[in-house]
Design a protein around this motif. Structure first.
Motif, short mmCIF file in Angstrom:
data_model
loop_
_atom_site.label_atom_id
_atom_site.label_comp_id
_atom_site.label_asym_id
_atom_site.label_seq_id
_atom_site.Cartn_x
_atom_site.Cartn_y
_atom_site.Cartn_z
N MET A 1 -4.96 12.54 -14.25
CA MET A 1 -3.36 12.39 -14.54
C MET A 1 -2.83 13.88 -14.65
N LEU A 2 -1.53 13.93 -14.34
CA LEU A 2 -1.04 15.32 -14.40
C LEU A 2 -0.87 15.61 -16.01
N GLY A 3 -1.09 16.78 -16.23
CA GLY A 3 -1.29 17.44 -17.83
C GLY A 3 -0.02 17.44 -18.04
N LYS A 4 0.57 17.62 -19.19
CA LYS A 4 1.76 17.92 -20.05
C LYS A 4 1.58 18.97 -21.04
N SER A 5 2.52 19.80 -21.29
CA SER A 5 2.72 20.66 -22.18
C SER A 5 4.15 21.05 -22.89
N VAL A 6 4.26 21.76 -23.61
CA VAL A 6 5.51 22.09 -24.01
C VAL A 6 5.83 23.62 -23.91
N PHE A 7 6.92 23.85 -23.16
CA PHE A 7 7.47 25.28 -22.84
C PHE A 7 8.64 25.51 -23.45
N GLU A 8 9.02 26.51 -24.38
CA GLU A 8 10.45 26.72 -25.02
C GLU A 8 10.86 25.53 -25.31
N GLY A 9 10.15 24.72 -26.23
CA GLY A 9 10.56 23.60 -26.92
C GLY A 9 10.96 22.33 -25.92
N ARG A 10 10.39 22.10 -24.61
CA ARG A 10 10.84 21.34 -23.81
C ARG A 10 9.29 20.80 -22.98
N GLU A 11 9.33 19.58 -22.78
CA GLU A 11 7.94 19.20 -22.00
C GLU A 11 7.98 19.49 -20.39
N ILE A 12 7.08 20.07 -20.08
CA ILE A 12 7.01 20.26 -18.55
C ILE A 12 5.55 19.97 -18.33
N ASP A 13 5.41 19.71 -16.95
CA ASP A 13 3.99 19.07 -16.34
C ASP A 13 3.18 20.51 -16.02
N SER A 14 1.89 20.06 -15.67
CA SER A 14 0.98 21.25 -15.38
C SER A 14 1.36 21.85 -13.89
N LEU A 15 2.18 21.30 -12.96
CA LEU A 15 2.58 22.10 -11.63
C LEU A 15 3.79 22.90 -12.14
N ASP A 16 4.57 22.69 -12.92
CA ASP A 16 5.79 23.52 -13.32
C ASP A 16 4.99 24.72 -14.12
N LEU A 17 3.94 24.40 -14.98
CA LEU A 17 3.44 25.39 -15.85
C LEU A 17 2.62 26.26 -14.64
N LYS A 18 1.97 25.69 -13.74
CA LYS A 18 1.20 26.67 -12.61
C LYS A 18 2.46 27.82 -12.09
N SER A 19 3.56 27.16 -11.72
CA SER A 19 4.38 28.03 -11.06
C SER A 19 5.02 29.23 -11.99
N LEU A 20 5.26 28.83 -13.30
CA LEU A 20 5.61 29.94 -14.15
C LEU A 20 4.42 31.02 -14.41
N ILE A 21 3.17 30.48 -14.57
CA ILE A 21 2.06 31.39 -14.75
C ILE A 21 2.04 32.20 -13.60
N ILE A 22 2.06 31.84 -12.47
CA ILE A 22 2.03 32.84 -11.19
C ILE A 22 3.05 33.86 -11.31
N THR A 23 4.42 33.27 -11.53
CA THR A 23 5.44 34.11 -11.12
C THR A 23 5.93 34.86 -12.40
N ARG A 24 5.33 34.79 -13.43
CA ARG A 24 5.37 35.75 -14.76
C ARG A 24 4.27 36.51 -14.90
N GLY A 25 3.04 36.25 -14.63
CA GLY A 25 1.86 36.73 -14.68
C GLY A 25 1.43 36.62 -16.25
N VAL A 26 0.30 37.09 -16.66
CA VAL A 26 -0.46 37.08 -17.75
C VAL A 26 -1.03 38.23 -18.32
N ARG A 27 -0.57 38.41 -19.62
CA ARG A 27 -1.46 39.46 -20.45
C ARG A 27 -2.83 39.09 -20.88
N VAL A 28 -3.65 39.57 -20.44
CA VAL A 28 -5.20 38.99 -20.90
C VAL A 28 -5.73 39.87 -21.87
#
Length: 416
Positions: A1-28
């Motif tokens: 099942m497609l995962g859901k999360s909250v980004f800046e107060g709104r629900e997004i799915d894991s495909l949206d989140l993947k796009s954001l992670i890749i295009t914004r990068g991560v501080r590890v």
């Protein structure tokens, strides 16, 4: 099942989140590497192609911004670095830190998004071939099931001064050529076969093989070289042991029948990538492909493969984020009508600027691509390559969740 999360107060799915992670990068945070490196495949060296796994199994490239920029400074032109510097003004990446419970937790602007995991531990990057060639820097493990060669030979088009603007590897080759410096040592056919053998048969980390070389000025000879490579892999590792499939990226030859040798040698699919559908933008962003291999030759090769070998055997990568959604989807559908697969690879803006720009589109753009591709895949029976998914491609993720993407119709999140 497609995962859901909250980004800046709104629900997004894991495909949206993947796009954001890749295009914004991560501080590890360093603590993440220390906590997980002994049990999982996570390494501060950017050449190890780190990825993280979202709770629903979606794979996403984990580009550690600090380490990535340190690496870029050694390889990119001063002008490109200045453009990337402009991108970082007012920009916010994701953060990956250890929670109090010892989990790897992804957050954005101080707000928790989700816990993530990593692929299982591997000793792949510690290995060398019998000739002494390190695996590190010559091949990668992508996601949880793929061994990939990002550039088995230099891009001759890039060395001639016509690299694709978004291509990091091509940009390096172009810079080396301008400085009259040689390319790094490339793997021999035997080296590549031994790498596949280790990943597939020793550690059993790979069910899929992805082979890519730079674009050459002699695609006919390139087809023969790939045929030789596949025969060497078969001799050393046994193509019968491939549990998934073999995907070959190649320069389209003037005579598409030359591609037969690649299929005869064991390829399951062939990709001749257009990168963009908008022809005016393609002339600027992919000058070498426009000048030397041409759109017509790419399309002719793709249609030949689809006609001779059937639907889903021919693929073309399109880079997501470089052209309007409308032209992107127009190209995807034009190819799908003939049974040709559009692979969707996310542009990483801090990898290499395009047309002087190092800023990715907003989330709404990626959501429209997601819905549009899901509709095209479903309508034309298109099945992208791969298993659980690739690091920066979203095509297989969209295909796997196409039912959920299309029904009920998702609400698009507007840009800020």
């Amino acid at each position: 099942m497609l995962g859901k999360s909250v980004f800046e107060g709104r629900e997004i799915d894991s495909l949206d989140l993947k796009s954001l992670i890749i295009t914004r990068g991560v501080r590890v945070n360093d603590g993440v590497y220390k906590r997980f490196r002994d049990e999982y495949r996570v390494n501060p060296n950017p050449l190890t192609c780190n990825c993280l796994i979202l709770p629903d199994g979606t794979i996403a490239q984990m580009t550690d911004i600090a380490l990535h920029l340190r690496y870029l400074r050694q390889a990119m032109s001063l002008e490109s670095l200045k453009q990337i510097g402009t991108f970082f003004q007012g920009w916010k990446p994701f953060d990956l830190k250890l929670s109090e419970q010892g989990k790897a937790t992804l957050s954005y602007d101080g707000e928790k998004i989700t816990d993530v995991s990593f692929p299982r531990k591997s000793h792949f990057y510690e290995q060398k071939t019998s000739s002494g060639l390190p695996f590190l820097g010559n091949a990668v493990l992508q996601g949880v099931d793929t061994v990939a060669f990002q550039s088995l030979w230099p891009c001759e088009i890039a060395r001639a001064g016509y690299s694709c603007q978004f291509c990091y590897t091509g940009g390096i080759s172009e810079q080396l050529a301008k400085k009259h410096k040689p390319e790094p040592r490339i793997p021999s056919l035997k080296d590549a076969a031994e790498i596949v053998d280790y990943a597939m048969n020793n550690e059993k980390m790979a069910e899929y093989i992805q082979i890519t070389g730079g674009s050459t000025m002699n695609p006919q000879a390139e087809c023969h070289t790939i045929g030789e490579l596949l025969r060497e892999i078969d001799s050393v590792a046994g193509l019968k042991n491939v549990r998934g499939e073999v995907l070959i990226f190649t320069t389209p030859p003037s005579d598409p029948k030359m591609l037969d040798e690649i299929f005869d040698a064991g390829a399951d699919r062939i990709a001749c990538s257009l990168e963009l559908w908008d022809e005016k933008l393609a002339q600027i962003i992919t000058p070498g492909k426009t000048k030397f291999t041409t759109r017509k030759r790419h399309v002719d090769a793709l249609k030949y493969v689809a006609k001779e070998y059937g639907p889903n055997k021919a693929c073309s990568t399109f880079v997501v984020g470089l052209e309007p959604v409308e032209s992107f989807l127009q190209g995807a559908e034009a190819l799908a009508i003939d049974g040709i697969v559009t692979m969707a690879s996310l542009w990483i803006p801090f990898g290499r600027p395009v047309m002087g720009n190092a800023k990715a589109p907003g989330l709404e753009y990626y959501q429209k691509v997601k819905v549009g591709l899901a509709e095209i895949y479903e309508k034309y029976g298109i099945v992208p390559p791969g298993g659980q998914g690739f690091n920066v491609d979203i095509d297989k993720d969209i295909w796997q969740h196409r039912g959920e993407v299309l029904s009920p119709k998702p609400i698009l999140v507007a840009d800020h």
